[in-house]
Design an enzyme around this catalytic site. Structure first.
Site, mmCIF file in Angstrom:
data_model
loop_
_atom_site.group_PDB
_atom_site.id
_atom_site.type_symbol
_atom_site.label_atom_id
_atom_site.label_comp_id
_atom_site.label_asym_id
_atom_site.label_seq_id
_atom_site.Cartn_x
_atom_site.Cartn_y
_atom_site.Cartn_z
ATOM 1 C CD GLU A 113 -2.854 2.107 2.536
ATOM 2 O OE1 GLU A 113 -3.746 0.587 2.654
ATOM 3 O OE2 GLU A 113 -2.000 2.769 3.133
ATOM 4 C CB THR A 152 -4.668 6.090 1.152
ATOM 5 O OG1 THR A 152 -3.545 7.255 0.668
ATOM 6 C CG2 THR A 152 -4.016 4.509 1.434
ATOM 7 C CG HIS A 188 -7.550 2.327 -1.020
ATOM 8 N ND1 HIS A 188 -6.917 2.828 0.309
ATOM 9 C CD2 HIS A 188 -6.609 1.476 -1.972
ATOM 10 C CE1 HIS A 188 -5.890 1.877 0.414
ATOM 11 N NE2 HIS A 188 -5.435 0.512 -0.942
ATOM 12 N NE ARG A 208 -16.543 5.744 8.791
ATOM 13 C CZ ARG A 208 -16.876 5.444 9.613
ATOM 14 N NH1 ARG A 208 -17.614 5.333 10.454
ATOM 15 N NH2 ARG A 208 -15.600 5.980 10.115
ATOM 16 C CB ALA A 235 -17.356 0.609 3.380
ATOM 17 C CE1 TYR A 288 -10.700 -1.083 10.183
ATOM 18 C CE2 TYR A 288 -12.396 -1.843 9.566
ATOM 19 C CZ TYR A 288 -11.186 -0.939 9.464
ATOM 20 O OH TYR A 288 -11.792 0.592 8.560
ATOM 21 C CD GLN A 295 -7.145 -1.088 11.774
ATOM 22 O OE1 GLN A 295 -8.240 0.554 12.040
ATOM 23 N NE2 GLN A 295 -7.369 -1.397 13.490
ATOM 24 C CD GLN A 337 4.979 3.064 11.524
ATOM 25 O OE1 GLN A 337 6.508 3.512 12.414
ATOM 26 N NE2 GLN A 337 4.663 2.227 11.087
ATOM 27 C CE LYS A 340 10.412 7.778 3.707
ATOM 28 N NZ LYS A 340 11.188 9.023 2.387
HETATM 29 P P1 FAD Z 1 -17.254 0.846 7.277
HETATM 30 O O1 FAD Z 1 -17.039 -0.420 6.840
HETATM 31 O O2 FAD Z 1 -18.383 1.370 6.829
HETATM 32 O O3 FAD Z 1 -17.982 0.657 9.305
HETATM 33 C C1 FAD Z 1 -17.586 1.675 9.721
HETATM 34 C C2 FAD Z 1 -18.020 2.011 11.238
HETATM 35 O O4 FAD Z 1 -18.799 1.686 11.072
HETATM 36 C C3 FAD Z 1 -17.953 0.217 11.860
HETATM 37 O O5 FAD Z 1 -17.401 0.922 12.818
HETATM 38 C C4 FAD Z 1 -18.953 -0.640 11.583
HETATM 39 O O6 FAD Z 1 -19.154 -1.679 12.614
HETATM 40 C C5 FAD Z 1 -19.848 0.589 11.571
HETATM 41 N N1 FAD Z 1 -21.166 0.306 10.628
HETATM 42 C C6 FAD Z 1 -21.336 -0.359 9.193
HETATM 43 N N2 FAD Z 1 -22.032 -0.256 8.911
HETATM 44 C C7 FAD Z 1 -22.888 -0.076 10.176
HETATM 45 C C8 FAD Z 1 -24.570 0.394 10.090
HETATM 46 N N3 FAD Z 1 -25.627 -0.190 9.040
HETATM 47 N N4 FAD Z 1 -24.757 0.836 11.651
HETATM 48 C C9 FAD Z 1 -24.107 0.913 12.493
HETATM 49 N N5 FAD Z 1 -23.351 0.680 12.342
HETATM 50 C C10 FAD Z 1 -22.510 0.372 11.208
HETATM 51 N N6 FAD Z 1 -9.353 5.386 4.890
HETATM 52 C C11 FAD Z 1 -9.310 6.514 3.723
HETATM 53 O O7 FAD Z 1 -9.144 7.880 4.161
HETATM 54 N N7 FAD Z 1 -8.974 5.978 2.703
HETATM 55 C C12 FAD Z 1 -8.523 4.947 1.988
HETATM 56 O O8 FAD Z 1 -7.431 4.228 1.127
HETATM 57 C C13 FAD Z 1 -8.313 3.774 3.546
HETATM 58 N N8 FAD Z 1 -7.471 3.328 3.440
HETATM 59 C C14 FAD Z 1 -7.784 1.793 3.775
HETATM 60 C C15 FAD Z 1 -7.066 0.900 3.821
HETATM 61 C C16 FAD Z 1 -7.584 -0.878 4.651
HETATM 62 C C17 FAD Z 1 -7.303 -1.727 4.115
HETATM 63 C C18 FAD Z 1 -7.880 -0.319 6.553
HETATM 64 C C19 FAD Z 1 -8.444 -1.405 7.229
HETATM 65 C C20 FAD Z 1 -8.181 1.023 5.681
HETATM 66 C C21 FAD Z 1 -8.104 1.758 5.737
HETATM 67 N N9 FAD Z 1 -8.589 2.677 5.728
HETATM 68 C C22 FAD Z 1 -8.779 4.300 4.284
HETATM 69 C C23 FAD Z 1 -9.520 3.350 7.034
HETATM 70 C C24 FAD Z 1 -10.917 3.614 7.133
HETATM 71 O O9 FAD Z 1 -11.784 3.993 6.412
HETATM 72 C C25 FAD Z 1 -11.440 3.818 8.433
HETATM 73 O O10 FAD Z 1 -11.171 2.450 9.359
HETATM 74 C C26 FAD Z 1 -13.360 3.606 8.894
HETATM 75 O O11 FAD Z 1 -13.412 4.565 9.963
HETATM 76 C C27 FAD Z 1 -13.880 2.775 8.536
HETATM 77 O O12 FAD Z 1 -14.138 2.438 6.998
HETATM 78 P P2 FAD Z 1 -14.730 1.158 6.515
HETATM 79 O O13 FAD Z 1 -14.599 1.545 5.139
HETATM 80 O O14 FAD Z 1 -14.450 -0.522 7.252
HETATM 81 O O15 FAD Z 1 -16.047 0.921 7.022
#
Ligand code: FAD
Length: 292
Positions: free
Chosen positions: A23, A55, A83, A113, A130, A150, A181, A217, A277
């Site tokens: 990534e 990202t 992404h 999300r 998401a 997660y 994560q 970090q 890096k």
């Molecule tokens: P979701 O799957 O939508 O979940 C978010 C939260 O909402 C969770 O706590 C979930 O349990 C809860 N939830 C979901 N649906 C509902 C519902 N219907 N009712 C109530 N609660 C609900 N961030 C960036 O900004 N850009 C990136 O490029 C990026 N890349 C990433 C790559 C990876 C591999 C990972 C692990 C994370 C990345 N992130 C990135 C961070 C990520 O955007 C955050 O962790 C964000 O807070 C959650 O995203 P998600 O897609 O998991 O959210």
């Protein structure tokens, strides 16, 4: 190549080298810093990554993402996974970008999300979670879609079970793979995979590995996400707090051991959060290749 083909063998024999992916994020300085990123990626190309994920908007940083996608694809000849996030994104904008992505010949995207940027007061979102984004991308394209998982639960989730229910919604909406994560305790990953499988989710779950490169970090990461630091690791981090070279060396050793144990368990992929890096990731890969 689509995610389902890349990770065709979901559980491979233990001690077989899994598929490697990296990534990266768009450099904060924009286009003028692209050559620095290319340099680092050129150092990592020899490990034959199956894909490089880029990202979107992470930490409010979206500097010329599409330009970078094009350049990684055409100049560096990398299989790019772009992404996309829901935050501050409209259906119109997502549709425009995913169509462009598809027309470039890219086959995979990671749908997230995202997190609300702190410096924007009003921000319109057409998608709340998401799973809605996954459903939308699936309805508009043939792209293969990955989502985030997660091992210790998402920071906003009341518990892991709630979070896994959400993961199931994302997979049922059309996701083909899960990238986790970062985590520092492999037992958390193994137990997560077991729980996820029990919910009938069968797509590959690729562990995310982030090498420790500095004390700061880790402080930042653990304040933003639910990531526990094992006691033995915490002790070393405290000991090397003011010795940046030693902390980096420790980070390489720790992640190498972590990867070896994951490989032994038969994971089909390893996804490295490179932080743009090459040094630590390359050293970890050299270490694991010398034993696998
Ligand atoms: P979701 O799957 O939508 O979940 C978010 C939260 O909402 C969770 O706590 C979930 O349990 C809860 N939830 C979901 N649906 C509902 C519902 N219907 N009712 C109530 N609660 C609900 N961030 C960036 O900004 N850009 C990136 O490029 C990026 N890349 C990433 C790559 C990876 C591999 C990972 C692990 C994370 C990345 N992130 C990135 C961070 C990520 O955007 C955050 O962790 C964000 O807070 C959650 O995203 P998600 O897609 O998991 O959210």
């Amino acid at each position: 190549m689509k995610l389902s083909e890349i990770y065709e063998d979901r559980a491979i024999a233990s001690n077989v080298m899994p598929k490697i992916s990296f990534e990266v994020f768009p450099p904060k300085g924009g286009e003028s810093e692209f050559p620095l990123l290319y340099q680092e990626l050129n150092l990592l190309k020899k490990y034959n990554p199956v894909l490089v994920s880029l990202t979107w908007g992470a930490g409010g940083n979206n500097n010329n993402s599409m330009e970078l996608v094009k350049s990684l694809l055409t100049d560096l000849k990398l299989n790019v996974m772009a992404h996309f996030t829901c935050i501050c994104n409209s259906k119109e904008n997502v549709e425009k970008h995913i169509k462009e992505i598809e027309s470039l010949g890219i086959e995979n995207v990671l749908a997230l999300r995202g997190d609300e940027p702190q410096d924007i007061e009003v921000c319109h979102n057409d998608f709340r979670y998401a799973n809605e984004l996954v459903e939308f991308i699936k309805s508009k394209t043939d792209l293969s879609i990955a989502v985030a998982g997660y091992p210790e639960g998402h920071i906003e989730s009341p518990d892991l079970e709630f979070d896994i229910e959400n993961l199931k919604r994302k997979v049922d909406s059309g996701a083909d793979a899960i990238y986790t994560q970062l985590f520092f305790n492999n037992d958390m990953y193994f137990s997560y995979v077991e729980k996820v499988r029990k919910q009938g989710i069968s797509v590959p779950i690729i562990p995310g590995i982030m090498p420790v490169i500095s004390y700061k970090q880790i402080e930042r990461m653990t304040s933003l996400a639910r990531v526990s630091v094992p006691v033995n690791m915490r002790e070393k981090l405290e000991r090397y707090k003011d010795r940046p070279e030693d902390i980096k060396k420790f980070g390489i050793e720790y992640a190498s051991e972590q990867c070896c144990s994951l490989i032994q368990s038969g994971v089909s992929g390893l996804h490295f959060y490179t932080l743009n890096k090459a040094y630590s990731t390359a050293n970890i890969l050299d270490n694991i290749m010398s034993v696998v």
